[in-house]
Structures are given as C-alpha cells and as structure tokens.
Write an enzyme that holds these catalytic residues in place. Structure first.
Site, PDB file in Angstrom:
ATOM      1  N   GLU A 251       0.884  -1.176   0.000  1.00 32.74           N
ATOM      2  CA  GLU A 251       0.000   0.000   0.000  1.00 32.74           C
ATOM      3  C   GLU A 251       0.912   1.213   0.000  1.00 32.74           C
ATOM      4  O   GLU A 251       1.532   1.536   1.021  1.00 32.74           O
ATOM      5  CB  GLU A 251      -0.896  -0.007   1.247  1.00 32.74           C
ATOM      6  CG  GLU A 251      -1.948  -1.101   1.251  1.00 32.74           C
ATOM      7  CD  GLU A 251      -3.048  -0.877   0.223  1.00 32.74           C
ATOM      8  OE1 GLU A 251      -3.114   0.214  -0.386  1.00 32.74           O
ATOM      9  OE2 GLU A 251      -3.838  -1.796  -0.007  1.00 32.74           O
ATOM     10  N   CYS A 286      -2.373   8.990   2.791  1.00 36.10           N
ATOM     11  CA  CYS A 286      -2.130   8.481   1.438  1.00 36.10           C
ATOM     12  C   CYS A 286      -3.279   8.817   0.498  1.00 36.10           C
ATOM     13  O   CYS A 286      -3.082   9.153  -0.651  1.00 36.10           O
ATOM     14  CB  CYS A 286      -1.920   6.980   1.486  1.00 36.10           C
ATOM     15  SG  CYS A 286      -3.266   6.098   2.288  1.00 36.10           S
TER      16      CYS A 286
HETATM   17  P1  NAD Z   1       8.454   4.841   4.547  1.00 37.95           P
HETATM   18  O1  NAD Z   1       8.419   4.040   3.296  1.00 37.95           O
HETATM   19  O2  NAD Z   1       9.601   5.746   4.785  1.00 37.95           O
HETATM   20  O3  NAD Z   1       8.412   3.873   5.833  1.00 37.95           O
HETATM   21  C1  NAD Z   1       7.399   2.913   6.029  1.00 37.95           C
HETATM   22  C2  NAD Z   1       7.962   1.769   6.846  1.00 37.95           C
HETATM   23  O4  NAD Z   1       8.934   1.079   6.073  1.00 37.95           O
HETATM   24  C3  NAD Z   1       8.667   2.171   8.134  1.00 37.95           C
HETATM   25  O5  NAD Z   1       8.387   1.218   9.113  1.00 37.95           O
HETATM   26  C4  NAD Z   1      10.133   2.145   7.728  1.00 37.95           C
HETATM   27  O6  NAD Z   1      11.004   1.924   8.826  1.00 37.95           O
HETATM   28  C5  NAD Z   1      10.168   0.974   6.773  1.00 37.95           C
HETATM   29  N1  NAD Z   1      11.219   1.040   5.755  1.00 37.95           N
HETATM   30  C6  NAD Z   1      11.930   2.117   5.351  1.00 37.95           C
HETATM   31  N2  NAD Z   1      12.770   1.753   4.360  1.00 37.95           N
HETATM   32  C7  NAD Z   1      12.572   0.436   4.129  1.00 37.95           C
HETATM   33  C8  NAD Z   1      13.131  -0.506   3.225  1.00 37.95           C
HETATM   34  N3  NAD Z   1      14.075  -0.156   2.354  1.00 37.95           N
HETATM   35  N4  NAD Z   1      12.668  -1.771   3.256  1.00 37.95           N
HETATM   36  C9  NAD Z   1      11.708  -2.145   4.130  1.00 37.95           C
HETATM   37  N5  NAD Z   1      11.152  -1.297   5.016  1.00 37.95           N
HETATM   38  C10 NAD Z   1      11.572  -0.022   5.005  1.00 37.95           C
HETATM   39  O7  NAD Z   1       7.073   5.620   4.600  1.00 37.95           O
HETATM   40  P2  NAD Z   1       6.684   6.766   5.611  1.00 37.95           P
HETATM   41  O8  NAD Z   1       7.470   7.983   5.233  1.00 37.95           O
HETATM   42  O9  NAD Z   1       6.760   6.239   6.999  1.00 37.95           O
HETATM   43  O10 NAD Z   1       5.123   6.973   5.268  1.00 37.95           O
HETATM   44  C11 NAD Z   1       4.685   7.833   4.290  1.00 37.95           C
HETATM   45  C12 NAD Z   1       4.399   7.126   2.991  1.00 37.95           C
HETATM   46  O11 NAD Z   1       3.488   6.054   3.211  1.00 37.95           O
HETATM   47  C13 NAD Z   1       3.712   8.029   1.989  1.00 37.95           C
HETATM   48  O12 NAD Z   1       4.236   7.842   0.696  1.00 37.95           O
HETATM   49  C14 NAD Z   1       2.259   7.577   2.019  1.00 37.95           C
HETATM   50  O13 NAD Z   1       1.515   7.866   0.893  1.00 37.95           O
HETATM   51  C15 NAD Z   1       2.420   6.131   2.251  1.00 37.95           C
HETATM   52  N6  NAD Z   1       1.178   5.565   2.793  1.00 37.95           N
HETATM   53  C16 NAD Z   1       0.406   4.760   1.996  1.00 37.95           C
HETATM   54  C17 NAD Z   1      -0.813   4.262   2.472  1.00 37.95           C
HETATM   55  C18 NAD Z   1      -1.702   3.381   1.619  1.00 37.95           C
HETATM   56  O14 NAD Z   1      -2.604   2.744   2.168  1.00 37.95           O
HETATM   57  N7  NAD Z   1      -1.529   3.314   0.311  1.00 37.95           N
HETATM   58  C19 NAD Z   1      -1.224   4.584   3.753  1.00 37.95           C
HETATM   59  C20 NAD Z   1      -0.423   5.418   4.522  1.00 37.95           C
HETATM   60  C21 NAD Z   1       0.787   5.891   4.036  1.00 37.95           C
END
Ligand code: NAD
Length: 486
Positions: A251, A286
């Site tokens: 997501e 999101c």
């Molecule tokens: P992020 O991708 O930086 O982090 C999300 C999670 O992934 C965290 O727990 C982080 O520690 C982990 N992570 C970071 N790098 C990683 C890697 N290389 N491999 C595996 N895990 C990793 O996202 P964020 O900045 O915390 O959240 C914002 C983003 O999330 C925005 O782009 C937003 O649109 C998206 N989002 C999407 C939805 C949806 O349902 N489509 C919902 C909420 C947020």
C-alpha cells in the site's frame, strides 16, 4: 518538569518485553525540544527470535477454529476501545505523531471498526466452496498463508498497523510488526495489551529502521510481507521479498485528484468536506486530496470559498482543543513540502498561506506549516505530479472534462480520486475514466472509505488490496481439493 510520564517502547517477542541494542529518542513534532519517549532498537538476533517464534506459533494458531479466532480478536478490539482513552494512548499518539487529538481518537476507533468488520466476514473467507462440474466433484478452500511481516508508516501508526494485524491474525497467521521508527509508542502500548490473548509468538513487535525491516523480510520463516509506506521503499520491499519468492501486499503513496464538475454546489458543507479530505493530518494521508481540478468558469468562486474557510485554521499543538491542524511529522516532510512549494513559486505559481499559528507555540520548535492554496501552477511542477504529503493544495482550472480526466490520470500514482457534482449519475459516468483503485462521488479520503470495499492502488500506488473480503483473502493461500477426473 513535564506532566507526561516518559514512555518507552521495547520489543515484544514471544510475549516477553525485550531490550534491544540501542535506544532512539522520540520527539514531539509540535515541540521538538520535548522527548516523548524512547524506542529500543532490535538486534538482528532478536528479529530472528521473533520470526522463529512466529513460525513455532503458526501451526497452533492456524488450528484454532475461525470462530474462536474471531472471538479472540473481538476481545482484543474491546481492550483497545476501553484503554485508548482511559490510559491516554490517544494523547500519546498526538504527542509522538503530531496530529490533533480528535484525529488520534478517530485512529483508535478506526482500529476497532476494522476488527469488527473483519469478524463479521471471516468465516465466509474460510467456507469451503463445493463445485460439481465436468471434472467431477472439487472443493476450493483457503488456508492461512503463514507468518506475516507487517511494516507500517508514521502517518497513522495505530490504524494502519491494526489494518494488518487483525486480518492476518484472524486468518490464522502469526504476525511480526515493525512500526515506523518515529511513531512506535502508542502502537506498542496496543500490542502489549492484547498479545497475551494469542499463543506466544503469534504477535510480536520488533523496532528499528530499514535494516530491521529488511532482516525480517529476508527471514526464512516469513511467508508474506504486508507493507505500507512510500513507493521507493515499496519497490525495495518487493525486490527483497522476491529473493525468497514471498507474497507482498504493498500500500504505497497517492497523488489523488478531485475533479469538480461545472454543476458542483459550492456551499459550506462541500467546502468542509473538501478541507477535511485534504488537510486532515496536515495532508499526510495516502488517500488525501492532493490536487483539485475545477472548471475555468468556477475557479475563482471555488478558490475564494476555499480560502475563506481555510483562513479559520489554527495551526499548533494538537493537544490544544482550539487547534485545528497540527505540525507535519518530521523535518524531512517539512523541508520537502517547502521545497515543492518554492519550486512551484519559481515556476510562476501563486502561493496563498492561510490561517494562523497558535500564539502559545514556538514556531521554531515544531514543524508547522500554514495550509496553502496554490493557483496558476504549471501542471509540470513536482507539487502537482508528485505526492507532496503536506498542507499545500494545487488548484488547476480545466476547459473540458476530457482535459480534466487526462490531467488527473497523468501521474504514476493511482490510489484514490473523486468526482464532485450535483448530478450523481453524471459523476459516476466520469468516474469510470479515472485510473485509481477508488473513485468516490462527493466524498474523498475518510468520508469515502467503505471498509467492506477492497481498497488499494493502481500503477505505482501499490499491489494488492486491504479492506473488504479481498483484504482477508490476502492473508490466505487458495487451494483446491479434488477427486480423480471421471
Ligand atoms: P516509509 O516508506 O519511509 O516507511 C514505512 C515503513 O517502512 C517504516 O516502518 C520504515 O522503517 C520501513 N522502511 C523504510 N525503508 C525500508 C526498506 N528499504 N525496506 C523495508 N522497510 C523499510 O514511509 P513513511 O514515510 O513512513 O510513510 C509515508 C508514505 O506512506 C507516503 O508515501 C504515504 O503515501 C504512504 N502511505 C500509503 C498508504 C496506503 O494505504 N496506500 C497509507 C499510509 C501511508
């Protein structure tokens, strides 16, 4: 002296709190000089312990009848409902995340609603389907997929974690949760309070950043990776999961367009809906509206009505009940939104910041941004084409509906979208042209979400669906049993 107790989040492995290799401070985005708590970062050995414990719990948990798993999940949801307000987890969520308190309360309510819905349909997912056809009698069934790695972001740490924990667990799978490193506190309180309801190892939490997440994804015991986060990290998750040929649910980000048709009624209710759908959580959702397309003939009227209403915004510490919008969550987000806005301004856009800052806050001690309306913006700017994830809304005039649809579809994203019109049939007709996993009519974001409908993204907004029956089936393997062909 602060009136709040310092909070800490330890790892929780096979029912036991476990101290990791180091501690990271969690700071309040509205008062960055204030430490809200500390999170204990897991070692790779502890990630291994959690994944192994999940593998050990898997057969026992999968053997529990669905109705019993549903009863346990209901008990868990009831604990969350009771304790969130009573123990101040909602206040804690506001202090670690930045969102205003009413939005934090909604997040806990959302977790319970998800659990309740899933409980009502879980048995349906596992019901055998008996088929008689040319090949003789066959039975289709579903079985749990196995240990799940749930990796979640900071923008809705409780709601989005619950959206993975409940379906995965109810479908008979152990889960190891890896929350975002800057919002681990409230969700850890939640997991600590419900983990004892499940067999040891069926629900664990490990804390840390990308390296901890990757170690979890790589672990042999993990069979599915359920990730919510940015597009770039989603691609990395998919790449890593492919090494073990593991199923992924991604997501990812969105750049949702809202299209106003020329008959839209621009009244108080409409503006309130639109502002809620755009600026909730300071635009860090999101499926928030990230761009508005408005007929040229209605542009000025819309911008005036929107600006007049946004002028009432009070930006500040989300714990103050007069505050209507909190800070953005972190420095990276703060810098990014300012950078995208500056780029748009340099390209000729007019930026109108609206509302005011709360007098009591120190604007230099938080990531505060006033909500802005951005007009006269070239469509090629990053503020329009990328996900800004912040309170700056581009408003783009269009000449024809075909043009509006073409522009709305001209991004790599495809999560949500909306059409606003006095004529619902007309809006539905246009909605079919939009490339997005959901198109809402006269609603968007939380006001459009229906948890019985599968939700997820087209294009780079993701793979797979959450919510609805598909959101449960995502945590199962499909198989069929059949006798010899006649
Ligand atoms: P992020 O991708 O930086 O982090 C999300 C999670 O992934 C965290 O727990 C982080 O520690 C982990 N992570 C970071 N790098 C990683 C890697 N290389 N491999 C595996 N895990 C990793 O996202 P964020 O900045 O915390 O959240 C914002 C983003 O999330 C925005 O782009 C937003 O649109 C998206 N989002 C999407 C939805 C949806 O349902 N489509 C919902 C909420 C947020």
């Amino acid at each position: 002296m602060t009136k709040y107790a310092d909070q800490s989040a330890l790892n929780l492995i096979a029912g036991e709190p476990v101290t990791g290799k180091e501690e990271w401070e969690i700071r309040n985005p509205a008062r960055t000089s204030q430490v809200v708590g500390r999170v204990s970062v897991a070692t790779f050995e502890q990630v291994d312990d959690a994944a192994q414990a999940a593998a050990k719990a898997a057969p026992e948990w999968a053997a529990v009848p669905v109705a019993e798993r549903v009863a346990i999940a209901s008990a868990a949801a009831a604990i969350i409902e009771q304790k969130a307000g009573e123990l101040g987890w909602d206040v804690l969520l506001t202090r670690e995340q930045g969102k205003i308190l009413p939005e934090a309360v909604v997040e806990f309510a959302f977790a319970q609603i998800e659990a309740q819905y899933i409980n009502t349909v879980a048995e349906q997912v596992f019901a055998d389907e008996v088929l008689d056809d040319w090949a003789g009698r066959r039975i289709s069934t579903r079985v749990p997929i196995g240990p799940v790695a749930a990796i979640t972001p900071w923008n809705a740490p409780v709601g989005l974690s619950a959206l993975k924990l409940f379906p995965a667990l109810i479908c008979g799978n152990p889960v190891v949760l890896k929350p975002a490193p800057t919002t681990p506190l409230a969700i850890t309180r939640v997991v600590e309070s419900i983990a004892h309801l499940f067999p040891p190892g069926a629900l664990s939490v490990v804390h840390g950043g990308a390296d901890v997440a990757q170690a979890l994804i790589h672990h042999d015991s993990i069979r599915k990776v359920s990730f919510t986060g940015s597009v770039a990290n989603g691609k990395s998750v998919m790449r890593e999961a492919s090494q073990g040929l593991k199923d992924v649910l991604l997501e990812l980000g969105g750049n949702d367009a809202a299209i106003l048709l020329d008959d839209v009624v621009i009244d108080e209710d409409f503006i309130e809906q639109l502002i809620g759908a755009t600026f909730m959580s300071s635009g860090q959702i999101c499926m928030a509206i990230k761009r508005v397309y408005v007929p040229q003939s209605r542009h000025d009227e819309f911008v005036t009505a929107l600006s007049d209403a946004l002028a009432m915004t009070l930006v500040g510490d989300g714990l103050d009940e007069d505050v209507t919008m909190g800070p953005v969550h972190n420095k990276m987000q703060y810098d990014r939104v300012r950078e995208l806005v500056a780029e748009a301004r340099a390209a000729g856009a007019a930026i109108t910041p609206l509302g005011r800052m709360q007098a009591e806050i120190n604007a230099d001690d938080g990531y505060f941004l006033l909500p802005s309306v951005v007009t006269n913006v070239p469509h090629s700017t990053r503020l329009v084409l990328e996900e800004q994830f912040g309170p700056a809304l581009p408003v783009i005039p269009y000449a024809t509906e075909d043009e509006a649809v073409r522009l709305a579809n001209s991004t790599d994203y495809g999560l949500g979208s909306s059409v606003w019109s006095a004529d619902v049939d007309r809006a539905f007709t246009l909605s079919r042209e939009l490339q997005a996993g959901a198109t809402w009519i006269n609603a968007h974001n939380m006001s459009g979400l229906d948890i019985s409908c599968a939700f997820g993204g087209f294009k780079q907004s993701g793979i797979g669906r959450e919510f609805g029956l598909a959101g449960l089936e995502a945590y199962t393997e499909f198989r069929y049993l059949t006798n010899r062909m006649q």
